[in-house]
Design a protein around this motif. Structure first.
Motif, PDB file in Angstrom:
ATOM      1  N   GLU A   1       0.826  -1.207   0.000  1.00 43.79           N
ATOM      2  CA  GLU A   1       0.000   0.000   0.000  1.00 43.79           C
ATOM      3  C   GLU A   1       0.861   1.259   0.000  1.00 43.79           C
ATOM      4  O   GLU A   1       0.597   2.216  -0.740  1.00 43.79           O
ATOM      5  N   LEU A   2       1.902   1.267   0.817  1.00 42.36           N
ATOM      6  CA  LEU A   2       2.809   2.419   0.850  1.00 42.36           C
ATOM      7  C   LEU A   2       3.519   2.610  -0.490  1.00 42.36           C
ATOM      8  O   LEU A   2       3.640   3.743  -0.981  1.00 42.36           O
ATOM      9  N   LEU A   3       3.990   1.520  -1.060  1.00 37.05           N
ATOM     10  CA  LEU A   3       4.690   1.613  -2.348  1.00 37.05           C
ATOM     11  C   LEU A   3       3.757   2.122  -3.440  1.00 37.05           C
ATOM     12  O   LEU A   3       4.136   3.000  -4.233  1.00 37.05           O
ATOM     13  N   MET A   4       2.544   1.597  -3.489  1.00 34.02           N
ATOM     14  CA  MET A   4       1.579   2.053  -4.501  1.00 34.02           C
ATOM     15  C   MET A   4       1.265   3.531  -4.318  1.00 34.02           C
ATOM     16  O   MET A   4       1.173   4.274  -5.292  1.00 34.02           O
ATOM     17  N   THR A   5       1.116   3.949  -3.078  1.00 29.66           N
ATOM     18  CA  THR A   5       0.838   5.359  -2.805  1.00 29.66           C
ATOM     19  C   THR A   5       1.969   6.234  -3.321  1.00 29.66           C
ATOM     20  O   THR A   5       1.728   7.240  -3.992  1.00 29.66           O
ATOM     21  N   LYS A   6       3.192   5.857  -3.029  1.00 28.40           N
ATOM     22  CA  LYS A   6       4.334   6.658  -3.489  1.00 28.40           C
ATOM     23  C   LYS A   6       4.445   6.666  -5.013  1.00 28.40           C
ATOM     24  O   LYS A   6       4.761   7.698  -5.610  1.00 28.40           O
ATOM     25  N   MET A   7       4.178   5.527  -5.639  1.00 26.06           N
ATOM     26  CA  MET A   7       4.314   5.467  -7.094  1.00 26.06           C
ATOM     27  C   MET A   7       3.191   6.224  -7.803  1.00 26.06           C
ATOM     28  O   MET A   7       3.398   6.765  -8.879  1.00 26.06           O
ATOM     29  N   CYS A   8       2.017   6.269  -7.198  1.00 26.95           N
ATOM     30  CA  CYS A   8       0.868   6.888  -7.859  1.00 26.95           C
ATOM     31  C   CYS A   8       0.660   8.350  -7.480  1.00 26.95           C
ATOM     32  O   CYS A   8      -0.046   9.074  -8.180  1.00 26.95           O
ATOM     33  N   ARG A   9       1.247   8.774  -6.402  1.00 20.07           N
ATOM     34  CA  ARG A   9       1.023  10.130  -5.890  1.00 20.07           C
ATOM     35  C   ARG A   9       1.269  11.203  -6.950  1.00 20.07           C
ATOM     36  O   ARG A   9       0.511  12.150  -7.068  1.00 20.07           O
ATOM     37  N   GLN A  10       2.303  11.044  -7.744  1.00 15.48           N
ATOM     38  CA  GLN A  10       2.646  12.058  -8.745  1.00 15.48           C
ATOM     39  C   GLN A  10       1.598  12.148  -9.856  1.00 15.48           C
ATOM     40  O   GLN A  10       1.517  13.152 -10.552  1.00 15.48           O
ATOM     41  N   ASN A  11       0.787  11.104 -10.026  1.00 14.00           N
ATOM     42  CA  ASN A  11      -0.220  11.095 -11.085  1.00 14.00           C
ATOM     43  C   ASN A  11      -1.570  11.642 -10.643  1.00 14.00           C
ATOM     44  O   ASN A  11      -2.464  11.792 -11.460  1.00 14.00           O
ATOM     45  N   VAL A  12      -1.715  11.901  -9.361  1.00 14.72           N
ATOM     46  CA  VAL A  12      -3.001  12.362  -8.837  1.00 14.72           C
ATOM     47  C   VAL A  12      -2.900  13.845  -8.512  1.00 14.72           C
ATOM     48  O   VAL A  12      -2.019  14.280  -7.785  1.00 14.72           O
ATOM     49  N   ARG A  13      -3.821  14.592  -9.079  1.00 15.54           N
ATOM     50  CA  ARG A  13      -3.895  16.037  -8.810  1.00 15.54           C
ATOM     51  C   ARG A  13      -5.295  16.355  -8.309  1.00 15.54           C
ATOM     52  O   ARG A  13      -6.282  16.091  -9.003  1.00 15.54           O
ATOM     53  N   VAL A  14      -5.387  16.895  -7.117  1.00 17.01           N
ATOM     54  CA  VAL A  14      -6.668  17.274  -6.546  1.00 17.01           C
ATOM     55  C   VAL A  14      -6.812  18.782  -6.682  1.00 17.01           C
ATOM     56  O   VAL A  14      -5.986  19.539  -6.189  1.00 17.01           O
ATOM     57  N   THR A  15      -7.863  19.174  -7.365  1.00 14.01           N
ATOM     58  CA  THR A  15      -8.120  20.600  -7.577  1.00 14.01           C
ATOM     59  C   THR A  15      -9.062  21.112  -6.490  1.00 14.01           C
ATOM     60  O   THR A  15      -9.748  20.320  -5.828  1.00 14.01           O
ATOM     61  N   PRO A  16      -9.139  22.422  -6.327  1.00 11.01           N
ATOM     62  CA  PRO A  16     -10.122  22.981  -5.391  1.00 11.01           C
ATOM     63  C   PRO A  16     -11.556  22.538  -5.744  1.00 11.01           C
ATOM     64  O   PRO A  16     -12.368  22.294  -4.846  1.00 11.01           O
ATOM     65  N   GLU A  17     -11.835  22.393  -7.003  1.00 12.29           N
ATOM     66  CA  GLU A  17     -13.157  21.919  -7.441  1.00 12.29           C
ATOM     67  C   GLU A  17     -13.404  20.490  -6.955  1.00 12.29           C
ATOM     68  O   GLU A  17     -14.512  20.157  -6.521  1.00 12.29           O
ATOM     69  N   ASP A  18     -12.388  19.644  -7.019  1.00 16.27           N
ATOM     70  CA  ASP A  18     -12.509  18.272  -6.517  1.00 16.27           C
ATOM     71  C   ASP A  18     -12.840  18.270  -5.025  1.00 16.27           C
ATOM     72  O   ASP A  18     -13.691  17.501  -4.566  1.00 16.27           O
ATOM     73  N   VAL A  19     -12.163  19.120  -4.278  1.00 12.25           N
ATOM     74  CA  VAL A  19     -12.389  19.209  -2.843  1.00 12.25           C
ATOM     75  C   VAL A  19     -13.806  19.694  -2.566  1.00 12.25           C
ATOM     76  O   VAL A  19     -14.516  19.151  -1.710  1.00 12.25           O
ATOM     77  N   ARG A  20     -14.250  20.697  -3.297  1.00 13.50           N
ATOM     78  CA  ARG A  20     -15.603  21.236  -3.119  1.00 13.50           C
ATOM     79  C   ARG A  20     -16.648  20.158  -3.372  1.00 13.50           C
ATOM     80  O   ARG A  20     -17.572  19.972  -2.594  1.00 13.50           O
ATOM     81  N   LYS A  21     -16.487  19.420  -4.473  1.00 17.26           N
ATOM     82  CA  LYS A  21     -17.444  18.363  -4.813  1.00 17.26           C
ATOM     83  C   LYS A  21     -17.458  17.264  -3.754  1.00 17.26           C
ATOM     84  O   LYS A  21     -18.528  16.775  -3.382  1.00 17.26           O
ATOM     85  N   ALA A  22     -16.296  16.881  -3.280  1.00 16.26           N
ATOM     86  CA  ALA A  22     -16.225  15.848  -2.248  1.00 16.26           C
ATOM     87  C   ALA A  22     -16.907  16.319  -0.967  1.00 16.26           C
ATOM     88  O   ALA A  22     -17.650  15.565  -0.333  1.00 16.26           O
ATOM     89  N   PHE A  23     -16.671  17.569  -0.614  1.00 12.68           N
ATOM     90  CA  PHE A  23     -17.303  18.136   0.580  1.00 12.68           C
ATOM     91  C   PHE A  23     -18.812  18.132   0.427  1.00 12.68           C
ATOM     92  O   PHE A  23     -19.544  17.711   1.332  1.00 12.68           O
ATOM     93  N   GLU A  24     -19.308  18.593  -0.726  1.00 13.19           N
ATOM     94  CA  GLU A  24     -20.747  18.634  -0.963  1.00 13.19           C
ATOM     95  C   GLU A  24     -21.366  17.241  -0.954  1.00 13.19           C
ATOM     96  O   GLU A  24     -22.466  17.049  -0.435  1.00 13.19           O
ATOM     97  N   ASN A  25     -20.666  16.276  -1.530  1.00 10.68           N
ATOM     98  CA  ASN A  25     -21.173  14.905  -1.540  1.00 10.68           C
ATOM     99  C   ASN A  25     -21.274  14.328  -0.130  1.00 10.68           C
ATOM    100  O   ASN A  25     -22.207  13.594   0.185  1.00 10.68           O
ATOM    101  N   ARG A  26     -20.326  14.685   0.692  1.00 13.84           N
ATOM    102  CA  ARG A  26     -20.301  14.126   2.041  1.00 13.84           C
ATOM    103  C   ARG A  26     -21.199  14.887   3.023  1.00 13.84           C
ATOM    104  O   ARG A  26     -21.889  14.302   3.836  1.00 13.84           O
ATOM    105  N   TYR A  27     -21.172  16.236   2.931  1.00 16.13           N
ATOM    106  CA  TYR A  27     -21.854  17.054   3.930  1.00 16.13           C
ATOM    107  C   TYR A  27     -23.018  17.869   3.377  1.00 16.13           C
ATOM    108  O   TYR A  27     -23.693  18.558   4.115  1.00 16.13           O
ATOM    109  N   GLY A  28     -23.242  17.823   2.096  1.00 14.20           N
ATOM    110  CA  GLY A  28     -24.276  18.649   1.486  1.00 14.20           C
ATOM    111  C   GLY A  28     -23.746  20.042   1.223  1.00 14.20           C
ATOM    112  O   GLY A  28     -22.601  20.356   1.464  1.00 14.20           O
TER     113      GLY A  28
END
Length: 93
Positions: A65-92
Motif C-alpha cells: 500500500e505504501l509503495l503504490m501510494t508513493k508510485m501513484c502520488r505524482q499522477n493524482v492532482r486534486v483541484t479545489p473543485e474536486d475538494v468542493r465536490k467531495a465536501f458537498e457529496n459528504r456534507y451537502g
C-alpha cells in the motif's frame, strides 16, 4: 502474492523505497482508522480472524500500500473543485 511481487519489482525499478518509520506510521494509521487505540488490540483480535500474522500484515498489506501510494502520488492532482465536490457529496451544500 503475485501482485505484491509486481508492486515491489516496479518500485525497485523506479527507485521507490520506504523507511521503517513510514511502515510504523502506516500501521498506526491503519489501526486508528479502524477505531482501535492500540496496535496490540489489532494484532490480538483482528489479524487472527484474517488468518494473518503481524509479519504477513506488514508484508502483504502495509508495504504494498505504501509503495503504490508513493508510485501513484505524482499522477493524482486534486483541484479545489474536486475538494468542493467531495465536501458537498459528504456534507451537502
Amino acid at each position: 502474492l503475485v501482485n505484491d511481487r509486481i508492486i515491489k519489482a516496479e518500485a525497485g525499478r523506479r527507485g521507490v523505497a520506504i523507511t521503517p518509520e513510514e511502515v510504523a506510521a502506516a500501521k498506526e494509521e491503519y489501526v486508528r482508522k479502524l477505531g482501535l487505540k492500540q496496535q496490540a488490540d489489532f494484532v490480538k483480535h483482528i489479524l487472527p480472524k484474517q488468518k494473518m500474522t503481524p509479519f504477513m500484515w506488514e508484508q502483504d498489506v502495509i508495504i504494498p500500500e505504501l509503495l503504490m501510494t508513493k508510485m501513484c502520488r505524482q499522477n493524482v492532482r486534486v483541484t479545489p473543485e474536486d475538494v468542493r465536490k467531495a465536501f458537498e457529496n459528504r456534507y451537502g451544500e
